[in-house]
Enzyme design. Structure first.
Site, PDB file in Angstrom:
ATOM      1  N   SER A  91       1.010  -1.286  -0.514  1.00 45.61           N
ATOM      2  CA  SER A  91       0.397   0.336  -0.120  1.00 45.61           C
ATOM      3  C   SER A  91       0.625   1.477   0.171  1.00 45.61           C
ATOM      4  O   SER A  91       1.636   1.427  -1.027  1.00 45.61           O
ATOM      5  CB  SER A  91      -1.091  -0.006   1.103  1.00 45.61           C
ATOM      6  OG  SER A  91      -2.321   1.252   1.375  1.00 45.61           O
ATOM      7  N   ASP A 232      -2.883   6.251  -3.060  1.00 42.89           N
ATOM      8  CA  ASP A 232      -1.514   5.607  -2.443  1.00 42.89           C
ATOM      9  C   ASP A 232      -0.660   4.187  -3.391  1.00 42.89           C
ATOM     10  O   ASP A 232      -1.103   4.444  -4.914  1.00 42.89           O
ATOM     11  CB  ASP A 232      -2.005   4.760  -1.015  1.00 42.89           C
ATOM     12  CG  ASP A 232      -2.937   4.036  -1.438  1.00 42.89           C
ATOM     13  OD1 ASP A 232      -3.663   3.639  -2.260  1.00 42.89           O
ATOM     14  OD2 ASP A 232      -3.025   2.567  -0.092  1.00 42.89           O
ATOM     15  N   ASP A 234      -1.265   1.449  -3.907  1.00 41.23           N
ATOM     16  CA  ASP A 234      -2.172   0.036  -4.077  1.00 41.23           C
ATOM     17  C   ASP A 234      -3.531   0.777  -5.079  1.00 41.23           C
ATOM     18  O   ASP A 234      -4.288  -0.576  -5.873  1.00 41.23           O
ATOM     19  CB  ASP A 234      -2.719  -1.255  -3.527  1.00 41.23           C
ATOM     20  CG  ASP A 234      -2.808  -0.705  -2.226  1.00 41.23           C
ATOM     21  OD1 ASP A 234      -2.838   0.633  -2.052  1.00 41.23           O
ATOM     22  OD2 ASP A 234      -3.525  -1.845  -1.661  1.00 41.23           O
ATOM     23  N   ASP A 236      -6.302   1.717  -3.186  1.00 43.79           N
ATOM     24  CA  ASP A 236      -6.901   1.954  -2.681  1.00 43.79           C
ATOM     25  C   ASP A 236      -7.893   2.946  -2.393  1.00 43.79           C
ATOM     26  O   ASP A 236      -8.890   3.471  -2.398  1.00 43.79           O
ATOM     27  CB  ASP A 236      -7.653   0.714  -2.092  1.00 43.79           C
ATOM     28  CG  ASP A 236      -6.286   1.232  -1.143  1.00 43.79           C
ATOM     29  OD1 ASP A 236      -5.800   1.643  -0.778  1.00 43.79           O
ATOM     30  OD2 ASP A 236      -6.210   0.329  -0.049  1.00 43.79           O
TER      31      ASP A 236
HETATM   32 MG    MG Z   1      -3.636   1.322   0.367  1.00 43.72          MG
END
Ligand code: MG
Length: 445
Positions: A91, A232, A234, A236
C-alpha cells in the site's frame, strides 16, 4: 502476523519468499477452487507473487494471474469470478516494504476470525503440498482488468467529464493502468504525472502526502486543470488537489463526496470513530445519519454489508484518509471509483472544487502522539477522569464535550498513544488537548 491490512514488512527481513509461499499454501487449503493473484509495482513484487502462486498451486488450487493492478481492481475481479484472492502490496509503505492482502470470494478483505484461522495453519505447518498429479493449474487473466475499468465507466452518464481537465498522479503504481483510462473514457482531458509503472518510485513515495504532491499541485495550477488526483501505492485511496493547487484534506474530501452521495438519498454513512466531525455535520444537513465503527476499512466494509443485508440503505462509507467505499460499486475502498465520482460531483454542481470545499463546515483537527507502553491502563484512567462527559468506547475512548471530541487510542504495534481532537475552534481544541495531555502525564509518572 496479520494486521488490519494483511501481512506487511521489509522484504528479505520480515517478509521472505518462504513465508509468502506458506501463506499461499495455507490459503489454498482453506479456500479450494481458483485463487486470483495480483501485485503492485514494487521491485520485490515478481519474486513474492511467484512465491504465493507456488504455494497456492502446491495446495492443489488453481491460480488466475491478474498481473499488475490496483487492489480494488483485484477485489472487483475476485468478486465477479473467483474463490478468493491474494494481492502482493504494501500500500502506502516505502519501497523496501511489501505484503500480502487476502481477499474473500465476495471481494472483501478477509476478516479477523478467518485471518486467525489462516495464521494458525501457517504456524502449525498443517498445510501440506499435494501429490504430483493433484497440483493446481495457472492461467493468465490480465485481460480482466478491462472489466474493472468498464465497471466504473459504465456507472456514469456518457461523457460526464467533457470539458474537464484532470492531472493524474498514480505515483508509478498500478493505477498507471487504470485511473487515466477511466477519466479519459468519462470524457476528461487527462495530463499524466508519474504515469510509468516503476517500483523504485522515482517521482514520489507511495504515500500521497502533501509534501510528495507539490509537483502535482504545480501542474494543476500551470495547466489550469479542474483538479489533480493522486493515489497511494495500491490505489485503494485517492487524494485530491483543487483548482487552486491546494491539497484537499482527506476528511473534507470524504465530507464532499458524502454530501454528493446523500443528495436525494436517505440513508446511512458508515465510517470509523476517527473520521472528522465535518462528515457528520454534512450528513445531518442532508438528513442522513452516521454509523461509527472501529478504525480499519474492513470494519467499515463489513458494517455496510450487514446494514444492507438488514434492508437498510447505506449511501457511502469510508475513512478520513482518502479511502472511500461506494456500495453500489463494491464493498471496498476504491481510488479509481473515487476519482470518477469526483468528476461526476463537479459536473453535477458546475462549480469549482475550491469553492465547494470552502463551503464545507469549518473544523479544527489536532493529531498528536504520546510515548507510553501502558496504553490500556491510561485509557482506563481517562475513562474515570472524564466520567462527567459523554464517552464512546467503539475503539479506544472517545470523549465528547460541547461541540468537540477527543479520540484516544493505544497503538497495536508501537508503544504510543494516538490522540485526535476534532473541535469547533482552535482555542477549544488546544484547551481540550492540554487537559488530556496533563491527565496522561499525571498517570504516567
Ligand atoms: Mg492502500
Amino acid at each position: 502476523m496479520f494486521g488490519t491490512n494483511g501481512v506487511r514488512g521489509v522484504v528479505g527481513k520480515d517478509l521472505t519468499p518462504e513465508l509468502v509461499f506458506k501463506i499461499g499454501e495455507s490459503l489454498g487449503s482453506i479456500r479450494p477452487g481458483c485463487i486470483a493473484v495480483g501485485r503492485d509495482t514494487r521491485t520485490s513484487g515478481e519474486t513474492l507473487m511467484n512465491a504465493v502462486k507456488a504455494g497456492i498451486l502446491a495446495s492443489g488450487c488453481d491460480v488466475a494471474d491478474c498481473g499488475i493492478l490496483p487492489t480494488p481492481a483485484l477485489q472487483y475481479i475476485v468478486g465477479n469470478h473467483f474463490d478468493g484472492g491474494a494481492m502482493i502490496t504494501a500500500s502506502h509503505n516505502p519501497p523496501e516494504y511489501n505484503g500480502v492482502k487476502i481477499i474473500e470470494a465476495d471481494g472483501t478483505e478477509m476478516g479477523d476470525e478467518e485471518t486467525i484461522k489462516l495464521e494458525k495453519i501457517i504456524f502449525s505447518h498443517t498445510a501440506r503440498p499435494v501429490a504430483w498429479n493433484r497440483c493446481g493449474k495457472e492461467s493468465n487473466n490480465v485481460y480482466l482488468l478491462e472489466e474493472y475499468i468498464r465497471g466504473i465507466v459504465d456507472s456514469f452518464s456518457h461523457n460526464i467529464g467533457e470539458g474537464m481537465t484532470v492531472v493524474v498522479d498514480p505515483g508509478s503504481g498500478p493505477a498507471c493502468l487504470t485511473t487515466s483510462r477511466i477519466l479519459i473514457d468519462l470524457g476528461c482531458n487527462v495530463i499524466s504525472l508519474n504515469g510509468i509503472l516503476d517500483g523504485s518510485f522515482p517521482g514520489r513515495l507511495p504515500e500521497p502526502s502533501v509534501e510528495g504532491l507539490h509537483n502535482l499541485a504545480e501542474l494543476v495550477v500551470s495547466c489550469g486543470a479542474d483538479f489533480g488526483i493522486a493515489h497511494d501505492g495500491d490505489a485503494d485511496r485517492a487524494v485530491f488537489i483543487d483548482d487552486k493547487g491546494q491539497f484537499l484534506e482527506e476528511n473534507r474530501e470524504f465530507a464532499l463526496l458524502t454530501q454528493y452521495a446523500c443528495r436525494g438519498k436517505k440513508g446511512g454513512i458508515v465510517t470509523p470513530v476517527s473520521t472528522g466531525q465535518v462528515v457528520e455535520e454534512v450528513a445531518k444537513l442532508e438528513n442522513c445519519s452516521v454509523v461509527y465503527t472501529p478504525v480499519g476499512s474492513i470494519y467499515v466494509a463489513r458494517t455496510m454489508r450487514s446494514l444492507i443485508d438488514q434492508g437498510k440503505t447505506v449511501v457511502i462509507g469510508g475513512e478520513g484518509n482518502g479511502g472511500i467505499i461506494f456500495p453500489d460499486h463494491q464493498f471496498c475502498r476504491d481510488g479509481g471509483m473515487t476519482g470518477a465520482m469526483m468528476v461526476s460531483l463537479l459536473s453535477s454542481t458546475g462549480k469549482k472544487l475550491s469553492s465547494l470545499v470552502a463551503d464545507l463546515p469549518q473544523r479544527v483537527i489536532i493529531k498528536e502522539k504520546i510515548s507510553s507502553a501502558n496504553g490500556s491502563e491510561i485509557i482506563r484512567f481517562l475513562h474515570e477522569a472524564f466520567s462527567e462527559d459523554r464517552i464512546d468506547q467503539t475503539d479506544g475512548i472517545k470523549i465528547f464535550r460541547n461541540n468537540s471530541w477527543a479520540l484516544i487510542r493505544a497503538s497495536g504495534t508501537e508503544p504510543i498513544i494516538r490522540i485526535i481532537i476534532d473541535a469547533d475552534t482552535e482555542y477549544n481544541g488546544q484547551e481540550f488537548y492540554g487537559e488530556i495531555a496533563e491527565k496522561i502525564a499525571a498517570v504516567s509518572l
